[in-house]
Design a protein around this motif. Structure first.
Motif, PDB file in Angstrom:
ATOM      1  N   VAL B  13     145.858  29.929 -49.544  1.00 13.72           N
ATOM      2  CA  VAL B  13     146.257  29.618 -48.175  1.00 13.72           C
ATOM      3  C   VAL B  13     146.532  28.136 -48.105  1.00 13.72           C
ATOM      4  O   VAL B  13     145.653  27.329 -48.360  1.00 13.72           O
ATOM      5  N   SER B  14     147.734  27.808 -47.775  1.00 11.26           N
ATOM      6  CA  SER B  14     148.081  26.404 -47.738  1.00 11.26           C
ATOM      7  C   SER B  14     148.864  26.148 -46.461  1.00 11.26           C
ATOM      8  O   SER B  14     149.880  26.778 -46.211  1.00 11.26           O
ATOM      9  N   LEU B  15     148.316  25.311 -45.625  1.00 15.90           N
ATOM     10  CA  LEU B  15     149.012  25.048 -44.371  1.00 15.90           C
ATOM     11  C   LEU B  15     148.700  23.649 -43.897  1.00 15.90           C
ATOM     12  O   LEU B  15     147.679  23.066 -44.253  1.00 15.90           O
ATOM     13  N   SER B  16     149.581  23.145 -43.097  1.00 14.66           N
ATOM     14  CA  SER B  16     149.374  21.828 -42.552  1.00 14.66           C
ATOM     15  C   SER B  16     149.864  21.861 -41.109  1.00 14.66           C
ATOM     16  O   SER B  16     151.007  22.216 -40.840  1.00 14.66           O
ATOM     17  N   LEU B  17     148.936  21.587 -40.200  1.00 16.69           N
ATOM     18  CA  LEU B  17     149.289  21.683 -38.782  1.00 16.69           C
ATOM     19  C   LEU B  17     149.345  20.298 -38.177  1.00 16.69           C
ATOM     20  O   LEU B  17     148.368  19.548 -38.253  1.00 16.69           O
ATOM     21  N   PRO B  18     150.448  19.925 -37.601  1.00 16.30           N
ATOM     22  CA  PRO B  18     150.538  18.588 -37.022  1.00 16.30           C
ATOM     23  C   PRO B  18     149.663  18.461 -35.783  1.00 16.30           C
ATOM     24  O   PRO B  18     149.353  19.446 -35.113  1.00 16.30           O
ATOM     25  N   VAL B  51     140.178  20.781 -47.410  1.00 14.46           N
ATOM     26  CA  VAL B  51     140.488  20.889 -45.993  1.00 14.46           C
ATOM     27  C   VAL B  51     140.534  19.474 -45.444  1.00 14.46           C
ATOM     28  O   VAL B  51     139.542  18.744 -45.523  1.00 14.46           O
ATOM     29  N   ARG B  52     141.671  19.094 -44.959  1.00 13.54           N
ATOM     30  CA  ARG B  52     141.776  17.751 -44.398  1.00 13.54           C
ATOM     31  C   ARG B  52     141.875  17.823 -42.880  1.00 13.54           C
ATOM     32  O   ARG B  52     142.649  18.589 -42.329  1.00 13.54           O
ATOM     33  N   LEU B  53     141.022  17.034 -42.224  1.00 12.89           N
ATOM     34  CA  LEU B  53     141.040  16.969 -40.765  1.00 12.89           C
ATOM     35  C   LEU B  53     141.025  15.512 -40.371  1.00 12.89           C
ATOM     36  O   LEU B  53     140.254  14.725 -40.930  1.00 12.89           O
ATOM     37  N   PHE B  54     141.814  15.143 -39.401  1.00 11.31           N
ATOM     38  CA  PHE B  54     141.830  13.755 -38.926  1.00 11.31           C
ATOM     39  C   PHE B  54     141.976  12.784 -40.092  1.00 11.31           C
ATOM     40  O   PHE B  54     141.368  11.721 -40.113  1.00 11.31           O
ATOM     41  N   GLY B  55     142.727  13.204 -41.117  1.00 10.08           N
ATOM     42  CA  GLY B  55     142.968  12.299 -42.233  1.00 10.08           C
ATOM     43  C   GLY B  55     141.835  12.183 -43.224  1.00 10.08           C
ATOM     44  O   GLY B  55     141.852  11.319 -44.090  1.00 10.08           O
TER      45      GLY B  55
END
Ligand SMILES: Nc1ncnc2c1ncn2[C@@H]1O[C@H](COP(=O)(O)OP(=O)(O)OP(=O)(O)O)[C@@H](O)[C@H]1O
Ligand SMILES: [Mg+2]
Lengths: 296, 217
Positions: B13-18, B51-55
């Protein structure tokens, strides 16, 4: 119908259910432990006072045993010894005991004797010592030797040492008991914390996911158990104080017996109990909670 | 990711949400929707990947830094996780209290929010005495009360009628308009079909992005 809810009067409720804080078993156990701890403390205080009383009675005096030498009669030797001793600095009083009195002192070992004169009962000189600067046994001995008297000085130091020793043993025993009781209380609280955490996994989970720090959650348990322990501690301390007061009243002015004299002020010794109980509970709950939360 | 030694429930699962985006997550039951949200709200860590959140890479973040990040995220849990011994008001105020705010600062906001979700008359009610839909709205109120930067809602309209579902949806749209990134996991095809929001479709742990289903709003 109850009043409508007024946000202005709202006070934040405890994150942990209040009813958990009323576990009667825990309250009872902690109260009993505090009761025992307070009794131990009262026992030590009374014991110390008794030991001090005995020791101070004994330090105030010495006994000198005089044997006649040469042609001198025992009575004359004793009188001379008394006179000599009275002149030694640190001696307040020196009195030769009559033969009968000396005999009274040793009769329990000898039994009744028909004719006292047949018995070489040594003469005793009772010496009163100055409380502040008592003459030592060596000083007395030297003064007696100086007068050519055959005498043995007993300044009761052996007994005093025994009493001190006994008092020390009592203190150590009590200290160990108190440490054990504190340990038991800590263990009980740790157990209760574990149970509380297990029972409220849901609360802990929600708090966690909402961004609560481990320490915030541990704090809840810490405060809760500190409060419970303080309450139970107060109950236990009160119980011990009441028992102490009863002993004091039953025993009259001297306390239950002169061997264990309880004074009214001693009852104040139970006052720190609720605070100490709360401290022990807080530390135990904090350590337990933090360890368990970290594992979640 | 996987639970314990279980099978992989999400893979590849690979996603990136702006920031500021609004997505639906759909898929059949057991597809891994909740699992995906758990990764984002830091209830689970991925068995591999990041998992990246807020950079920041939160998958590798030490546990002691997690609370700080969690406070920036609001969650409507699938099983709600309301605290049954706390009133609706206390449940809603919970994130604010945890974040260290004073009661005087937020009591009016909380009351207002509860009124807004239709619980104005039930502020001192305990969750077990609330209807299913009321509980759901309470959970939503708690999730948004701290103005989170990201809002994750797992089946937020599962227990409410169509009209309430739309109202809740509009609340999310409103929050999104104010800058909150929104991710809603749902079975509610009707809701998805009406919305012009992009859809992340999960099936057996695999992700397939779909274009918006509904007309532009
Ligand atoms: N705590 C858990 N421990 C072990 N397995 C789990 C756990 N939670 C979910 N699973 C498994 O992971 C898979 C995905 O579950 P998940 O809850 O993410 O599905 P979902 O898409 O949210 O389903 P639903 O629409 O029914 O809520 C399922 O096979 C489920 O059995
Ligand atoms: Mg789910």
């Amino acid at each position: 119908m109850s009043e409508p809810f007024d946000p202005a009067r709202w006070r934040p409720a405890s994150f942990l259910p209040e009813e958990d804080a009323r576990d009667p078993a825990l309250l009872f156990v902690v109260a009993v432990l505090c009761f025992l701890a307070c009794l131990t403390a009262l026992g030590v205080i009374a014991g110390n006072r008794a030991a001090q009383g005995w020791a101070s009675q004994l330090t105030g005096e010495a006994t000198v045993i005089v044997r006649a030498r040469g042609g001198e009669t025992p009575d004359a030797a004793a009188a001379r010894a008394a006179e000599t001793l009275a002149g030694v600095p640190g001696v307040t009083e020196a009195r030769a005991l009559e033969k009968e009195k000396a005999y009274e002192l040793i009769r329990p070992w000898l039994g009744d004797v028909a004719d006292l004169d047949d018995l070489p009962v040594p003469r005793l000189v009772a010496v009163g010592l100055d409380d502040k600067a008592p003459a030592t046994a060596a000083t007395l001995d030297k003064a007696l030797k100086g007068q050519g008297l055959d005498a043995v000085v007993d300044d009761h130091s052996v007994w005093i040492k025994d009493i001190r020793h006994a008092a020390g043993v009592v203190r150590w025993t009590a200290g160990t008991l108190l440490a054990l009781i504190a340990g038991a209380a800590a263990a009980v609280v740790a157990y209760a914390t574990r149970a509380g955490l297990a029972a409220r996994r849901d609360v802990v989970e929600v708090l966690h996911l909402t961004g609560a720090e481990d320490s915030q959650i541990a704090n809840l348990f810490e405060l809760r158990f500190a409060r419970i322990a303080a309450l139970s501690g107060a109950a236990g301390a009160l119980g011990a104080a009441v028992l102490g007061a009863v002993l004091r009243l039953v025993g009259g002015g001297q306390g239950i017996t002169p061997a264990l004299p309880i004074a009214w002020v001693d009852l104040l010794a139970v006052l720190p109990c609720p605070i100490l109980a709360a401290l022990v509970a807080a530390v135990a709950a904090r350590i337990t909670a933090r360890r368990l939360i970290q594992r979640l | 990711m996987r639970y314990g030694r279980g099978p992989e429930v999400l893979s590849d699962v690979s996603l990136s949400l702006p920031r500021g985006s609004f997505h639906f997550v759909t898929g059949p039951s057991g597809a891994g929707k909740s699992s995906l949200l758990k990764l984002i709200y830091l209830a689970s860590r991925p068995s591999s990947g990041s998992v990246r959140l807020f950079g920041e890479d939160v998958a590798a973040m030490p546990a002691r830094d997690l609370p700080r990040t969690r406070r920036r995220i609001g969650v409507v849990f699938q099983d709600l996780l309301l605290l049954d011994h706390l009133s609706a008001f206390d449940n809603t105020a919970l994130p604010l209290r945890i974040a260290g705010h004073k009661a005087s600062e937020y009591r009016n906001d909380v009351a207002e929010l509860l009124t807004w979700v239709g619980l104005g008359a039930r502020m001192d009610a305990l969750p077990p005495t609330l209807a299913g839909g009321e509980k759901q709205r309470l959970a939503i109120a708690r999730a948004v009360v701290n103005r989170p930067e990201i809002l994750l809602a797992d089946e937020p309209t599962g227990n409410v009628d169509h009209e309430m579902a739309l109202r809740i949806y509009r609340l999310f749209v409103e929050l999104n308009r104010l800058g909150t990134t929104i991710i809603i996991a749902t079975h509610d095809q009707d809701l998805v079909a009406r919305s012009a929001r992009p859809v992340l479709h999960l099936d057996k742990g695999r992700l397939r992005p779909l274009p918006p289903q509904g007309p532009a709003e």
